[in-house]
Design a protein around this motif. Structure first.
Motif, PDB file in Angstrom:
ATOM      1  N   GLU A  37       0.823  -1.206   0.000  1.00 12.40           N
ATOM      2  CA  GLU A  37       0.000   0.000   0.000  1.00 12.40           C
ATOM      3  C   GLU A  37       0.862   1.262   0.000  1.00 12.40           C
ATOM      4  N   ARG A  38       1.890   1.294   0.820  1.00 15.62           N
ATOM      5  CA  ARG A  38       2.715   2.504   0.929  1.00 15.62           C
ATOM      6  C   ARG A  38       3.535   2.735  -0.332  1.00 15.62           C
ATOM      7  N   GLU A  39       4.003   1.666  -0.964  1.00 20.85           N
ATOM      8  CA  GLU A  39       4.705   1.829  -2.240  1.00 20.85           C
ATOM      9  C   GLU A  39       3.777   2.464  -3.279  1.00 20.85           C
ATOM     10  N   ALA A  40       2.543   1.988  -3.296  1.00 24.89           N
ATOM     11  CA  ALA A  40       1.560   2.544  -4.235  1.00 24.89           C
ATOM     12  C   ALA A  40       1.311   4.014  -3.955  1.00 24.89           C
ATOM     13  N   VAL A  41       1.255   4.380  -2.674  1.00 25.21           N
ATOM     14  CA  VAL A  41       0.996   5.773  -2.308  1.00 25.21           C
ATOM     15  C   VAL A  41       2.155   6.664  -2.730  1.00 25.21           C
ATOM     16  N   ILE A  42       3.384   6.216  -2.523  1.00 24.63           N
ATOM     17  CA  ILE A  42       4.548   7.025  -2.909  1.00 24.63           C
ATOM     18  C   ILE A  42       4.510   7.327  -4.408  1.00 24.63           C
ATOM     19  N   GLU A  43       4.202   6.321  -5.201  1.00 25.13           N
ATOM     20  CA  GLU A  43       4.153   6.523  -6.653  1.00 25.13           C
ATOM     21  C   GLU A  43       2.956   7.386  -7.051  1.00 25.13           C
ATOM     22  N   GLU A  50       4.377  15.779  -9.187  1.00 23.39           N
ATOM     23  CA  GLU A  50       5.343  15.999 -10.258  1.00 23.39           C
ATOM     24  C   GLU A  50       4.718  16.023 -11.652  1.00 23.39           C
ATOM     25  N   GLU A  51       3.612  15.301 -11.830  1.00 22.91           N
ATOM     26  CA  GLU A  51       3.002  15.204 -13.153  1.00 22.91           C
ATOM     27  C   GLU A  51       1.692  15.978 -13.253  1.00 22.91           C
ATOM     28  N   GLY A  52       1.211  16.515 -12.109  1.00 20.92           N
ATOM     29  CA  GLY A  52       0.002  17.327 -12.130  1.00 20.92           C
ATOM     30  C   GLY A  52      -1.288  16.550 -12.279  1.00 20.92           C
ATOM     31  N   VAL A  53      -1.254  15.241 -12.004  1.00 13.61           N
ATOM     32  CA  VAL A  53      -2.467  14.425 -12.099  1.00 13.61           C
ATOM     33  C   VAL A  53      -3.367  14.724 -10.898  1.00 13.61           C
ATOM     34  N   PHE A  54      -4.665  14.874 -11.135  1.00 16.38           N
ATOM     35  CA  PHE A  54      -5.586  15.095 -10.022  1.00 16.38           C
ATOM     36  C   PHE A  54      -5.645  13.842  -9.157  1.00 16.38           C
ATOM     37  N   LEU A  55      -5.733  14.047  -7.853  1.00 16.30           N
ATOM     38  CA  LEU A  55      -5.651  12.943  -6.898  1.00 16.30           C
ATOM     39  C   LEU A  55      -6.731  11.896  -7.152  1.00 16.30           C
ATOM     40  N   HIS A  56      -7.976  12.315  -7.366  1.00 14.78           N
ATOM     41  CA  HIS A  56      -9.042  11.324  -7.538  1.00 14.78           C
ATOM     42  C   HIS A  56      -8.828  10.506  -8.814  1.00 14.78           C
ATOM     43  N   LEU A  57      -8.254  11.131  -9.845  1.00  5.49           N
ATOM     44  CA  LEU A  57      -7.972  10.393 -11.076  1.00  5.49           C
ATOM     45  C   LEU A  57      -6.798   9.431 -10.880  1.00  5.49           C
ATOM     46  N   ALA A  58      -5.811   9.865 -10.113  1.00  7.55           N
ATOM     47  CA  ALA A  58      -4.663   8.992  -9.821  1.00  7.55           C
ATOM     48  C   ALA A  58      -5.115   7.760  -9.025  1.00  7.55           C
ATOM     49  N   LEU A  59      -6.019   7.967  -8.071  1.00 12.70           N
ATOM     50  CA  LEU A  59      -6.548   6.841  -7.283  1.00 12.70           C
ATOM     51  C   LEU A  59      -7.354   5.899  -8.170  1.00 12.70           C
ATOM     52  N   ARG A  60      -8.185   6.474  -9.026  1.00 11.74           N
ATOM     53  CA  ARG A  60      -9.010   5.648  -9.912  1.00 11.74           C
ATOM     54  C   ARG A  60      -8.119   4.788 -10.811  1.00 11.74           C
ATOM     55  N   ARG A  61      -7.068   5.393 -11.345  1.00  5.26           N
ATOM     56  CA  ARG A  61      -6.156   4.656 -12.221  1.00  5.26           C
ATOM     57  C   ARG A  61      -5.434   3.551 -11.447  1.00  5.26           C
ATOM     58  N   LEU A  62      -4.981   3.882 -10.234  1.00  8.04           N
ATOM     59  CA  LEU A  62      -4.271   2.902  -9.415  1.00  8.04           C
ATOM     60  C   LEU A  62      -5.147   1.690  -9.138  1.00  8.04           C
ATOM     61  N   PHE A  63      -6.377   1.910  -8.721  1.00 11.78           N
ATOM     62  CA  PHE A  63      -7.248   0.800  -8.349  1.00 11.78           C
ATOM     63  C   PHE A  63      -7.652  -0.031  -9.565  1.00 11.78           C
ATOM     64  N   ALA A  64      -7.706   0.611 -10.735  1.00 10.93           N
ATOM     65  CA  ALA A  64      -7.999  -0.143 -11.966  1.00 10.93           C
ATOM     66  C   ALA A  64      -6.820  -1.032 -12.341  1.00 10.93           C
ATOM     67  N   GLU A  65      -5.607  -0.529 -12.116  1.00  6.30           N
ATOM     68  CA  GLU A  65      -4.404  -1.273 -12.494  1.00  6.30           C
ATOM     69  C   GLU A  65      -3.982  -2.283 -11.436  1.00  6.30           C
ATOM     70  N   ALA A  66      -4.462  -2.121 -10.202  1.00  6.21           N
ATOM     71  CA  ALA A  66      -4.051  -2.994  -9.099  1.00  6.21           C
ATOM     72  C   ALA A  66      -5.281  -3.574  -8.399  1.00  6.21           C
ATOM     73  N   PRO A  67      -5.989  -4.500  -9.047  1.00  7.95           N
ATOM     74  CA  PRO A  67      -7.212  -5.060  -8.463  1.00  7.95           C
ATOM     75  C   PRO A  67      -6.970  -5.899  -7.207  1.00  7.95           C
ATOM     76  N   TYR A  68      -5.700  -6.200  -6.907  1.00  3.34           N
ATOM     77  CA  TYR A  68      -5.401  -7.001  -5.723  1.00  3.34           C
ATOM     78  C   TYR A  68      -5.580  -6.220  -4.419  1.00  3.34           C
ATOM     79  N   PHE A  69      -5.752  -4.905  -4.491  1.00  6.20           N
ATOM     80  CA  PHE A  69      -6.028  -4.143  -3.272  1.00  6.20           C
ATOM     81  C   PHE A  69      -7.506  -4.307  -2.920  1.00  6.20           C
ATOM     82  N   ASP A  70      -7.780  -4.899  -1.751  1.00 11.40           N
ATOM     83  CA  ASP A  70      -9.167  -5.084  -1.337  1.00 11.40           C
ATOM     84  C   ASP A  70      -9.728  -3.778  -0.767  1.00 11.40           C
TER      85      ASP A  70
END
Length: 441
Positions: A37-43, A50-70
């Motif tokens: 979880e913490r590695e995912a948060v750092i990235e 650094e890239e200007g991505v909105f937080l809610h969009l970054a979270l949405r992308r993360l959870f789509a790419e990492a379905p193993y997070f319950d």
């Protein structure tokens, strides 16, 4: 005997060749490298800062790419990322006290790892210090940044050692400044200019409030605070309730109800207010729900279908472009136009922590210009005696009261009612003004 040996050697050679080429092996899916979880948060923090991505969009992308997070891990990731972004001003201040390397000269990934650790050390009491520190250090090692580990370890352990003193300093020495209120200097100065110091403190504290949950419009059509994943509950899936902040719910209640009314919500996505209006007016009315961006229309459509609303017309349209279908002989023919404009969102910083990163006074001026362009077009559509409702989810007077005055001085309207909601009272910060179009003399 010799022939038998040759056959065996051929079989071995054939099997070895197949192993080397991969031929004949069962198809194997690539192994997904799972992150903690913490590695995912750092990235994720790297993408936000650094890239200007909105937080809610970054979270949405993360959870789509990492379905193993319950569900539990997703909630933890969301809390860590939101909290770190929310308090980054304070975290950077503390790091600057202990680091000989200035914040702006640190490697970006190192800075994100240290921000995350300091947030946990100072603001999350239930997390053991060794977990808060070591996972960030391990991540740096994985990234082959071992040379930075001793520096990061020393800074983080010294901050943890001085935790109580630092938190007390935040409450006393910095009670009335940008650091203590976790606001960038530009935003702190802007709010203080509009509201004065005491109200700015009150607003900033509301942004940092840990009161959980969010509001829905329930079965009785009333605001109700809930928590958890309402979107999985039957009453949400059946359309009995919908997610909508308490202050936002006030807009539809301002509307003058009338059978067969023609209504336009010109900047509609995600469609909460348009759907509320459609449900109040009944099927004899028609609600045009529009948004400039085609890719946002699905949000309105999802709400419409779930709520079973048949009196909506959903379409992409730039609100600055005049639509002749709403004009008859040069006069407006709509009973109500809702103009909930794009804005700086200062009223919802408590939910969208990264708006701190995107604020600028120049941005507010640019938004005011856009808002007035939209108003200049859509105000034409209201028929004499009809209603124009202007609303925002920001606290900026340039986007609220100054635009109210702009409407009154440039167009044939009289102010009927206006109200400003401060963050935490009890919903988001919000503003509305209702106008009635004057009849021609």
């Amino acid at each position: 005997m010799e022939t038998e040996k040759r056959d065996k050697n051929k079989k071995r050679s054939f099997r070895r060749e197949k192993r080397q080429t991969g031929e004949g092996q069962a198809h194997r899916e690539p192994v997904l490298q799972q992150k903690t979880e913490r590695e995912a948060v750092i990235e994720l923090l790297y993408s936000v800062f650094e890239e200007g991505v909105f937080l809610h969009l970054a979270l949405r992308r993360l959870f789509a790419e990492a379905p193993y997070f319950d569900t539990r891990k997703r909630a933890f990731i969301t809390k860590l990322s939101h909290g770190t972004v929310e308090r980054y001003i304070q975290l950077d201040y503390f790091l600057s006290l202990y680091s000989k390397t200035p914040i702006e000269k640190m490697k970006p990934i190192l800075l994100q790892a240290m921000r995350l650790s300091v947030y946990q050390l100072l603001f999350l009491d239930k997390i053991p210090p060794h977990a808060a520190i070591n996972e960030s250090l391990n991540y740096l090692k994985k990234r082959k940044l071992q040379g930075l580990v001793p520096f990061a370890n020393a800074v983080l352990r010294n901050i943890n050692k001085d935790k109580e003193r630092l938190l007390e300093e935040l409450k006393s020495k910095h009670r009335e400044d940008a650091i203590g209120l976790a606001l960038p200097d530009a935003l702190f100065s802007f709010l203080k200019k509009d509201y004065g110091l005491e109200d700015t403190i009150r607003i900033a504290k509301a942004f940092l409030s840990e009161e959980g949950g969010f509001f829905i419009r329930n079965e009785k059509g009333e605001g109700e605070r809930v928590s958890g994943n309402i979107m999985e509950e039957e009453r949400f899936l059946s359309g009995d309730v919908t997610i909508q902040d308490l202050s936002s719910q006030e807009v539809a209640k301002l509307a003058h109800l009338k059978e067969g009314a023609k209504i336009l919500d010109c900047c509609s996505a995600p469609g909460g207010k348009a759907c509320h209006l459609a449900s109040l007016f009944g099927e004899s009315a028609v609600v045009y729900a529009r948004d400039e961006k085609q890719d946002k229309l699905y949000l309105i459509e999802e709400n419409q279908k779930r709520l079973g609303l048949k009196n909506m017309r959903i379409e992409a349209w730039d609100a600055r472009v005049e639509d002749l279908q709403f004009l008859e002989n040069g006069e407006g023919c709509l009973d109500l136009v809702l103009c909930d404009v794009p804005c700086s969102g200062l009223g919802v910083i408590g939910k969208k922590a990264d708006l701190r990163l995107h604020f600028s006074e120049e941005g507010v001026k640019s938004l005011q210009k856009l808002q007035r362009e939209i108003l200049s077009t859509v105000q034409k559509y209201v028929k004499p005696g009809g209603q124009l409702i202007y609303s925002t989810c920001t606290l900026s007077k340039a986007e609220n009261e100054e635009n109210r005055d702009y409407i009154l001085s440039h167009f044939p309207y009289k102010l009927e009612k206006e109200k400003k909601f401060y963050p935490g009272e009890p919903g988001d910060g919000f503003y509305y003004a209702s106008f009635i179009k004057k009849a021609k003399a």
